[in-house]
Design a protein around this motif. Structure first.
Motif, PDB file in Angstrom:
ATOM      1  N   UNK A 130       0.863  -1.178   0.000  1.00 17.12           N
ATOM      2  CA  UNK A 130       0.000   0.000   0.000  1.00 17.12           C
ATOM      3  C   UNK A 130       0.893   1.218   0.000  1.00 17.12           C
ATOM      4  N   UNK A 131       0.303   2.362  -0.336  1.00 12.01           N
ATOM      5  CA  UNK A 131       1.077   3.595  -0.434  1.00 12.01           C
ATOM      6  C   UNK A 131       1.740   3.905   0.902  1.00 12.01           C
ATOM      7  N   UNK A 132       3.040   4.188   0.832  1.00 15.69           N
ATOM      8  CA  UNK A 132       3.783   4.483   2.059  1.00 15.69           C
ATOM      9  C   UNK A 132       4.617   3.314   2.525  1.00 15.69           C
ATOM     10  N   UNK A 133       4.445   2.144   1.889  1.00 15.95           N
ATOM     11  CA  UNK A 133       5.248   0.986   2.264  1.00 15.95           C
ATOM     12  C   UNK A 133       6.687   1.099   1.799  1.00 15.95           C
ATOM     13  N   UNK A 143      -3.619  -0.858  12.967  1.00 14.14           N
ATOM     14  CA  UNK A 143      -4.384  -1.603  11.982  1.00 14.14           C
ATOM     15  C   UNK A 143      -3.507  -2.607  11.249  1.00 14.14           C
ATOM     16  N   UNK A 144      -2.277  -2.199  10.940  1.00 12.02           N
ATOM     17  CA  UNK A 144      -1.337  -3.086  10.257  1.00 12.02           C
ATOM     18  C   UNK A 144      -1.038  -4.312  11.110  1.00 12.02           C
ATOM     19  N   UNK A 145      -0.836  -4.107  12.403  1.00 12.81           N
ATOM     20  CA  UNK A 145      -0.558  -5.225  13.305  1.00 12.81           C
ATOM     21  C   UNK A 145      -1.770  -6.143  13.416  1.00 12.81           C
ATOM     22  N   UNK A 146      -2.963  -5.549  13.437  1.00 14.35           N
ATOM     23  CA  UNK A 146      -4.186  -6.343  13.517  1.00 14.35           C
ATOM     24  C   UNK A 146      -4.379  -7.164  12.246  1.00 14.35           C
ATOM     25  N   UNK A 161      -7.364 -23.777  -8.550  1.00 15.72           N
ATOM     26  CA  UNK A 161      -8.279 -23.070  -7.658  1.00 15.72           C
ATOM     27  C   UNK A 161      -7.952 -23.385  -6.205  1.00 15.72           C
ATOM     28  N   UNK A 162      -8.148 -22.410  -5.360  1.00 19.90           N
ATOM     29  CA  UNK A 162      -7.949 -22.557  -3.921  1.00 19.90           C
ATOM     30  C   UNK A 162      -9.330 -22.527  -3.278  1.00 19.90           C
ATOM     31  N   UNK A 163      -9.909 -23.701  -3.066  1.00 23.98           N
ATOM     32  CA  UNK A 163     -11.281 -23.792  -2.579  1.00 23.98           C
ATOM     33  C   UNK A 163     -11.324 -23.762  -1.058  1.00 23.98           C
ATOM     34  N   UNK A 164     -11.981 -22.735  -0.539  1.00 21.62           N
ATOM     35  CA  UNK A 164     -12.105 -22.539   0.907  1.00 21.62           C
ATOM     36  C   UNK A 164     -13.539 -22.122   1.232  1.00 21.62           C
ATOM     37  N   UNK A 165     -13.948 -22.246   2.484  1.00 17.74           N
ATOM     38  CA  UNK A 165     -15.310 -21.821   2.859  1.00 17.74           C
ATOM     39  C   UNK A 165     -15.529 -20.340   2.563  1.00 17.74           C
ATOM     40  N   UNK A 166     -16.575 -20.029   1.812  1.00 19.04           N
ATOM     41  CA  UNK A 166     -16.818 -18.652   1.424  1.00 19.04           C
ATOM     42  C   UNK A 166     -17.686 -17.885   2.392  1.00 19.04           C
ATOM     43  N   UNK A 167     -18.341 -18.598   3.308  1.00 16.22           N
ATOM     44  CA  UNK A 167     -19.279 -17.933   4.210  1.00 16.22           C
ATOM     45  C   UNK A 167     -18.670 -17.602   5.567  1.00 16.22           C
ATOM     46  N   UNK A 168     -17.385 -17.876   5.731  1.00 18.24           N
ATOM     47  CA  UNK A 168     -16.714 -17.559   6.991  1.00 18.24           C
ATOM     48  C   UNK A 168     -16.370 -16.079   6.996  1.00 18.24           C
ATOM     49  N   UNK A 169     -16.867 -15.362   7.983  1.00 15.24           N
ATOM     50  CA  UNK A 169     -16.603 -13.926   8.085  1.00 15.24           C
ATOM     51  C   UNK A 169     -15.449 -13.669   9.039  1.00 15.24           C
ATOM     52  N   UNK A 170     -14.652 -12.661   8.682  1.00 11.96           N
ATOM     53  CA  UNK A 170     -13.558 -12.227   9.545  1.00 11.96           C
ATOM     54  C   UNK A 170     -13.751 -10.741   9.822  1.00 11.96           C
ATOM     55  N   UNK A 171     -13.293 -10.295  10.956  1.00  8.25           N
ATOM     56  CA  UNK A 171     -13.500  -8.901  11.333  1.00  8.25           C
ATOM     57  C   UNK A 171     -12.169  -8.191  11.472  1.00  8.25           C
ATOM     58  N   UNK A 172     -12.041  -7.073  10.742  1.00 11.21           N
ATOM     59  CA  UNK A 172     -10.852  -6.239  10.821  1.00 11.21           C
ATOM     60  C   UNK A 172     -11.302  -4.857  11.263  1.00 11.21           C
ATOM     61  N   UNK A 173     -10.969  -4.514  12.495  1.00  8.43           N
ATOM     62  CA  UNK A 173     -11.481  -3.266  13.055  1.00  8.43           C
ATOM     63  C   UNK A 173     -12.988  -3.363  13.201  1.00  8.43           C
ATOM     64  N   UNK A 191      -5.603  -8.574   0.960  1.00  5.82           N
ATOM     65  CA  UNK A 191      -4.228  -8.710   1.453  1.00  5.82           C
ATOM     66  C   UNK A 191      -3.254  -8.918   0.301  1.00  5.82           C
ATOM     67  N   UNK A 192      -3.630  -9.765  -0.666  1.00  5.22           N
ATOM     68  CA  UNK A 192      -2.664 -10.177  -1.673  1.00  5.22           C
ATOM     69  C   UNK A 192      -2.798  -9.491  -3.033  1.00  5.22           C
ATOM     70  N   UNK A 193      -3.869  -8.690  -3.235  1.00  5.85           N
ATOM     71  CA  UNK A 193      -3.972  -8.009  -4.530  1.00  5.85           C
ATOM     72  C   UNK A 193      -4.405  -6.556  -4.430  1.00  5.85           C
ATOM     73  N   UNK A 194      -5.543  -6.302  -3.776  1.00  5.35           N
ATOM     74  CA  UNK A 194      -6.111  -4.953  -3.829  1.00  5.35           C
ATOM     75  C   UNK A 194      -6.433  -4.453  -2.422  1.00  5.35           C
ATOM     76  N   UNK A 195      -5.527  -3.722  -1.792  1.00  2.00           N
ATOM     77  CA  UNK A 195      -5.779  -3.224  -0.431  1.00  2.00           C
ATOM     78  C   UNK A 195      -7.012  -2.324  -0.332  1.00  2.00           C
ATOM     79  N   UNK A 196      -7.424  -1.693  -1.449  1.00  2.00           N
ATOM     80  CA  UNK A 196      -8.577  -0.791  -1.406  1.00  2.00           C
ATOM     81  C   UNK A 196      -9.889  -1.488  -1.749  1.00  2.00           C
TER      82      UNK A 196
END
Length: 376
Positions: free
Chosen positions: A20-23, A51-54, A88-100, A113-118
């Protein structure tokens, strides 16, 4: 201290996250200053240390729950930036994660995380043709491979129903159309479309033919022969690991212009053309913007066609079948040169042309493509 292979893979993945910008690593060539070809700008700024640490802690905890072989698939895709073929990387799609205060699905978080931070919402995404197993094995599992997705240029428009994320099913493309006829444009003889025909004629012929031909140009000179396309998708590239398609790097060119050689070296992974039920999509796989001009990208009432900028990682529907069927531009000089209006798409690598650029004509661009559709 003993470290497992899984921990090593997780650390390598975190180091390969999208900057991301500033890295100090962020590169507008990869993400684009605005991220969208239609001028919608979303500035990506470096998150605060908390936020970065989280985010790091959350990402590590998720990756450690993924099987080791799946981590290897993800690492291959991320480190090669989509250049190497990865399943393909098949993983559960309905698992929610919370960031902030914000909740994200598991796939959406990995894409951030791996392509589009925005990235904000799954409606901004479009499945790529390489995602063959998407939604087929188990509806509860979705493909989380970041390089099996692209960003939509027109964020205000929803993705087509057949590629809607996350629960979509691969639909077979329409049967390829018949071989184009020959026409002469710009002093060079090549195939050009002559119009639509129904699918019944194709079924009667039983032949598998070209749905488009591609010409590669350097300024005003066509380089190499026409490339006829039969497969539903085509990679056009200069240097692509495990590349299979139209390799521009193998063409012999006598052009000694430094600008042409510089742009040629930046084509890299190039683009992907894909023939889909609603039209032809272009995905920018390179690290630099591409520029596209197509009659179906503009308002039918406009007198001139705009050139659209497409940033790396974004897809755009460059040719719309429905619009092309009813499009007529009798007063447009550009289209009176063709048997039918609007069946050619022009794509320039790195350098733009037209009203907003110093180059007024695509023939002034260092490296460009002409995609000529067979719509019979």
């Amino acid at each position: 201290m003993f470290r497992t292979r899984r921990s090593g893979l997780v650390r390598r993945l975190w180091r390969s996250r999208a900057p991301v910008e500033g890295d100090g690593e962020a590169d507008t060539r990869t993400h684009g200053p605005g991220g969208c070809c239609m001028g919608k700008s979303t500035k990506v700024s470096k998150s605060n240390p908390g936020t970065e640490a989280e985010l790091k802690a959350l990402t590590h905890s998720i990756l450690k729950k993924i099987k080791e072989k799946q981590l290897e698939v993800l690492l291959q895709a991320v480190e090669s930036k989509g250049g190497a073929r990865s399943p393909c990387l098949l993983l559960p799609g309905k698992v929610d994660t919370k960031l902030g205060q914000q909740s994200y699905s598991l796939p959406l978080l990995l894409f951030k995380v791996f392509r589009w931070p925005d990235l904000r919402h799954s409606s901004e995404l479009k499945r790529l043709p390489c995602c063959e197993s998407y939604g087929k094995i188990n509806p509860e599992l979705v493909c989380c491979n970041p390089h099996h997705m692209s960003r939509l240029c027109e964020l205000e428009s929803p993705p087509p129903p057949y590629s809607r994320y996350p629960m979509d099913f691969l639909k077979p493309p329409d049967s390829p159309d018949s071989v184009p006829t020959s026409a002469e444009t710009g002093g060079t003889t090549y195939s050009a479309p002559v119009g639509f025909s129904d699918s019944q004629a194709l079924q009667e012929s039983g032949e598998r033919a070209h749905w488009c031909v591609v010409a590669y140009w350097e300024e005003k000179t066509r380089v190499g022969r026409l490339y006829s396309v039969q497969e539903p998708s085509l990679d056009i590239f200069y240097d692509l690991p495990q590349g299979n398609g139209f390799c521009l790097g193998q063409l012999s060119s006598d052009n000694k212009s430094q600008l042409v050689q510089m742009v040629r070296s930046k084509i890299g992974y190039g683009i992907q053309l894909s023939r889909e039920p609603d039209g032809v999509w272009v995905y920018n796989r390179s690290c630099y913007p591409i520029f596209i001009k197509s009659a179906t990208l503009d308002n039918p009432d406009s007198r001139t066609l705009l050139v659209h900028k497409v940033f790396p990682g974004f897809s755009i529907k460059a040719f719309d079948y429905e619009k092309a069927g009813s499009l007529q531009r009798p007063n447009d000089h550009e289209f009176t040169q063709q048997p039918r209006a609007g069946f050619t798409v022009q794509i320039s690598f790195v350098k733009g042309w037209g009203q907003c650029y110093t180059r007024q004509f695509i023939s002034s661009c260092p490296c460009w493509l002409e995609v000529i559709f067979n719509n019979r």
